[in-house]
Design a protein around this motif. Structure first.
Motif, PDB file in Angstrom:
ATOM      1  N   ASN A 277      15.183  -2.486   4.591  1.00 37.06           N
ATOM      2  CA  ASN A 277      15.763  -3.695   4.424  1.00 37.06           C
ATOM      3  C   ASN A 277      14.796  -4.684   4.123  1.00 37.06           C
ATOM      4  O   ASN A 277      15.133  -5.865   4.210  1.00 37.06           O
ATOM      5  CB  ASN A 277      16.897  -4.202   5.262  1.00 37.06           C
ATOM      6  N   ASN A 278      13.335  -4.363   4.201  1.00 35.91           N
ATOM      7  CA  ASN A 278      12.266  -5.408   3.953  1.00 35.91           C
ATOM      8  C   ASN A 278      11.683  -5.424   2.536  1.00 35.91           C
ATOM      9  O   ASN A 278      10.476  -5.299   2.359  1.00 35.91           O
ATOM     10  CB  ASN A 278      11.245  -4.777   5.106  1.00 35.91           C
ATOM     11  N   THR A 279      12.499  -5.457   1.563  1.00 34.78           N
ATOM     12  CA  THR A 279      12.250  -5.325   0.211  1.00 34.78           C
ATOM     13  C   THR A 279      11.664  -6.777  -0.293  1.00 34.78           C
ATOM     14  O   THR A 279      11.337  -6.827  -1.425  1.00 34.78           O
ATOM     15  CB  THR A 279      13.179  -4.802  -0.638  1.00 34.78           C
ATOM     16  N   GLU A 280      11.861  -7.868   0.654  1.00 35.82           N
ATOM     17  CA  GLU A 280      11.450  -9.136  -0.046  1.00 35.82           C
ATOM     18  C   GLU A 280      10.504  -9.957   1.152  1.00 35.82           C
ATOM     19  O   GLU A 280      10.701  -9.410   2.315  1.00 35.82           O
ATOM     20  CB  GLU A 280      12.746 -10.242  -0.133  1.00 35.82           C
ATOM     21  N   ILE A 281       9.736 -10.783   0.711  1.00 38.45           N
ATOM     22  CA  ILE A 281       8.693 -11.192   1.663  1.00 38.45           C
ATOM     23  C   ILE A 281       9.455 -11.950   2.850  1.00 38.45           C
ATOM     24  O   ILE A 281       8.947 -12.147   3.963  1.00 38.45           O
ATOM     25  CB  ILE A 281       7.719 -12.124   0.956  1.00 38.45           C
ATOM     26  N   VAL A 360       1.490 -11.391   6.484  1.00 40.94           N
ATOM     27  CA  VAL A 360       2.418 -10.717   5.942  1.00 40.94           C
ATOM     28  C   VAL A 360       1.849  -9.678   5.201  1.00 40.94           C
ATOM     29  O   VAL A 360       0.928  -9.987   4.076  1.00 40.94           O
ATOM     30  CB  VAL A 360       3.471 -11.491   5.053  1.00 40.94           C
ATOM     31  N   LEU A 361       2.114  -8.341   5.338  1.00 37.33           N
ATOM     32  CA  LEU A 361       1.390  -7.110   4.255  1.00 37.33           C
ATOM     33  C   LEU A 361       2.695  -6.737   3.091  1.00 37.33           C
ATOM     34  O   LEU A 361       3.593  -6.328   3.651  1.00 37.33           O
ATOM     35  CB  LEU A 361       1.242  -6.270   5.299  1.00 37.33           C
ATOM     36  N   ALA A 362       2.001  -6.650   2.137  1.00 29.68           N
ATOM     37  CA  ALA A 362       2.904  -6.402   1.047  1.00 29.68           C
ATOM     38  C   ALA A 362       2.456  -4.764   0.616  1.00 29.68           C
ATOM     39  O   ALA A 362       1.224  -4.884   0.251  1.00 29.68           O
ATOM     40  CB  ALA A 362       3.059  -7.005  -0.224  1.00 29.68           C
ATOM     41  N   VAL A 363       3.304  -3.991   0.689  1.00 26.50           N
ATOM     42  CA  VAL A 363       2.893  -2.471   0.337  1.00 26.50           C
ATOM     43  C   VAL A 363       3.482  -2.253  -1.178  1.00 26.50           C
ATOM     44  O   VAL A 363       5.044  -2.308  -1.010  1.00 26.50           O
ATOM     45  CB  VAL A 363       3.250  -1.543   1.203  1.00 26.50           C
ATOM     46  N   ARG A 364       2.960  -2.213  -2.207  1.00 19.94           N
ATOM     47  CA  ARG A 364       3.685  -2.136  -3.619  1.00 19.94           C
ATOM     48  C   ARG A 364       3.365  -0.750  -4.056  1.00 19.94           C
ATOM     49  O   ARG A 364       2.520  -0.135  -4.201  1.00 19.94           O
ATOM     50  CB  ARG A 364       3.090  -3.051  -4.487  1.00 19.94           C
ATOM     51  N   LEU A 365       4.687  -0.324  -4.412  1.00 21.58           N
ATOM     52  CA  LEU A 365       4.761   1.045  -5.132  1.00 21.58           C
ATOM     53  C   LEU A 365       4.412   0.968  -6.532  1.00 21.58           C
ATOM     54  O   LEU A 365       5.048   0.489  -7.523  1.00 21.58           O
ATOM     55  CB  LEU A 365       6.355   1.607  -5.136  1.00 21.58           C
TER      56      LEU A 365
END
Length: 458
Positions: A277-281, A360-365
């Motif tokens: 459920n962590n698909t938004e910052i 905050v770390l964003a891991v992008r596909l």
């Protein structure tokens, strides 16, 4: 000309100029004072002549539009006497225009298909004071039915509310004032690809895929001459809407014919990890320092705190045969800190702190090469600041990648599509500043200021 008079040891400068930096408008026309959005005059039309616009006095009018009818606005003038531009605004917004005409030739015309019935606001402005700073123009405003567009088997699908079911079809038709809308319900983990075939000699289409809130999901890109395509993978399952418009018309015939091929492919749903459920910052999942085995089904976000005067090293290791992951690190105000965006694995980035920092770390596909989702191992390691990185500054891309290998991702396919609309800026004539040349290039106004600044003679 400039004359000097000796008066008590001071230089008195008198500047005699045959013109001023800004022109004064002549006697006001019958619509003045209509100098702002708030002062817009109701245009009684359908035409008026002998109107004046100046570099210091633009004109605003209220014009009436009827939903579904074509509003045509013409300003007739001689460009050599001064450049005039037109901009049209919705009644609720006097800042962002909805249509414009900004050529560098005689006359301007706006054609706009009214979406609502009521007043629209027209701005007439003098673009550049490089000539005399004033010009006269004639104005006409008409409203009527748009040209008739040839129907196809999906009509009438001209709005999102009347969207037709999305499927493959041939001999479809779009026109400048007649767009096509389609709708499809996608399952979870279902991919849709739409290919458009057309004759470039007739014009170019443009298509965008939206969700139910009309947020853009995907848009067409160039495949080859006469072929555009878009694709979209729906992770959760949703209703999507496709809008197809004619972006340019290359011939004298009204409208553009196109064929549309729709391919849908169902994948096995992605194996979510415990942080699904962590698909938004805003919903970033709290993550502890250490190593974690995760699955990226789409973009996901993690939060953690780094103590002051420490260095954090973040590593995402994965199999490039499964796809490609990128990482971006943000500060507490969602400010960019650093990123890792190579085409290799692992992705590594490092950042030094000067104070305790919420990150905050964003891991992008970035791409998915096999089954849905990319399994990866994420390691967050805190230690002493790296000596090679200035404290508190972005680290940039990690080094040490093999020579000759690409280190950043390609920017994507060229659109291959003419813009279809004139650009507002820059224009051929400019009233802006440039490097000073001869004295003839300098405004007398600024020359006067310079001369008045001369010191007392010795």
């Amino acid at each position: 000309m400039i004359r000097s008079i000796d008066n008590g040891g001071f230089m008195i400068l008198l500047l005699s100029m045959g013109w001023s930096a800004f022109a004064n408008c002549p006697t006001d026309d019958s619509y003045e004072d209509n100098d702002s959005f708030e002062q817009a005059a109701s245009f009684s039309g359908p035409s008026a002549s002998g109107l004046w616009v100046c570099d210091t006095d633009e004109d605003w009018y209220q014009v009436q539009g009827t939903a579904g009818e074509l509003l045509t606005i013409d300003a007739t003038f001689i460009h050599d006497d001064g450049d005039i531009d037109l901009k049209l605004y919705d009644a609720s917004d006097g800042e962002n225009d909805i249509a414009f005409s900004v050529s560098v030739s005689d006359n301007e015309q706006i054609t706009y298909l009214a979406q609502t019935t009521g007043p629209y606001f027209l701005q007439v402005l003098y673009y550049s004071a490089s000539t005399q700073g004033i010009n006269t123009y004639d104005l006409s405003v008409t409203s009527g039915s748009p040209p008739e567009c040839e129907s196809d088997s999906f009509e009438s699908n001209d709005t999102m509310a009347t969207a037709a079911n999305l499927s493959s079809a041939t001999e479809l038709q779009i026109c400048e004032f007649d767009e096509d809308w389609f709708m499809a319900s996608l399952n979870a983990a279902e991919k849709i690809e739409v290919t458009f075939t057309f004759d470039p000699e007739d014009g170019y289409p443009s298509a965008t895929l939206y969700d139910a809130e009309e947020n853009s999901l995907s848009s067409t890109s160039y495949v080859e001459e006469g072929v555009y395509a878009l694709d979209y993978l729906s992770i959760p399952g949703e209703e999507v809407y496709l809008k197809v418009v004619q972006s340019t018309d290359s011939d004298d015939n009204y409208g553009l014919a196109y064929d549309m091929d729709v391919v849908r492919e169902q994948f096995d749903p992605c194996s979510e990890d415990q942080y699904s459920n962590n698909t938004e910052i805003e919903s970033a999942a709290a993550l502890s320092v250490g190593t974690h085995d995760l699955v990226a089904c789409q973009n996901e976000y993690f939060s953690f705190v780094i103590p002051a005067n420490k260095g954090v090293t973040i590593t995402a290791d994965f199999d490039t045969a499964d796809g490609d992951l990128d990482m971006t690190l943000y500060g507490p105000e969602e400010d960019f800190l650093t990123s890792a965006t190579s085409l290799q694995a692992p992705e590594v980035m490092q950042y030094n702190t000067t104070e305790e920092t919420d990150m905050v770390l964003a891991v992008r596909l970035y791409s998915d090469g096999g089954d849905l989702g990319v399994s990866y191992t994420l390691t967050i390691d805190i230690g002493e600041p790296a000596e090679t990185e200035p404290s508190g500054e972005p680290s940039g891309e990690p080094s040490g990648e093999p020579s000759g290998e690409p280190t950043t991702e390609p920017s994507g396919e060229p659109s291959g599509e003419p813009s279809g609309e004139p650009s507002e800026e820059p224009k051929e004539e400019s009233g802006g500043c440039s490097t000073l040349g001869s004295a003839g290039d300098v405004s007398p106004f600024f020359l006067l200021l310079a001369l008045l600044g001369l010191k007392r003679r010795d």
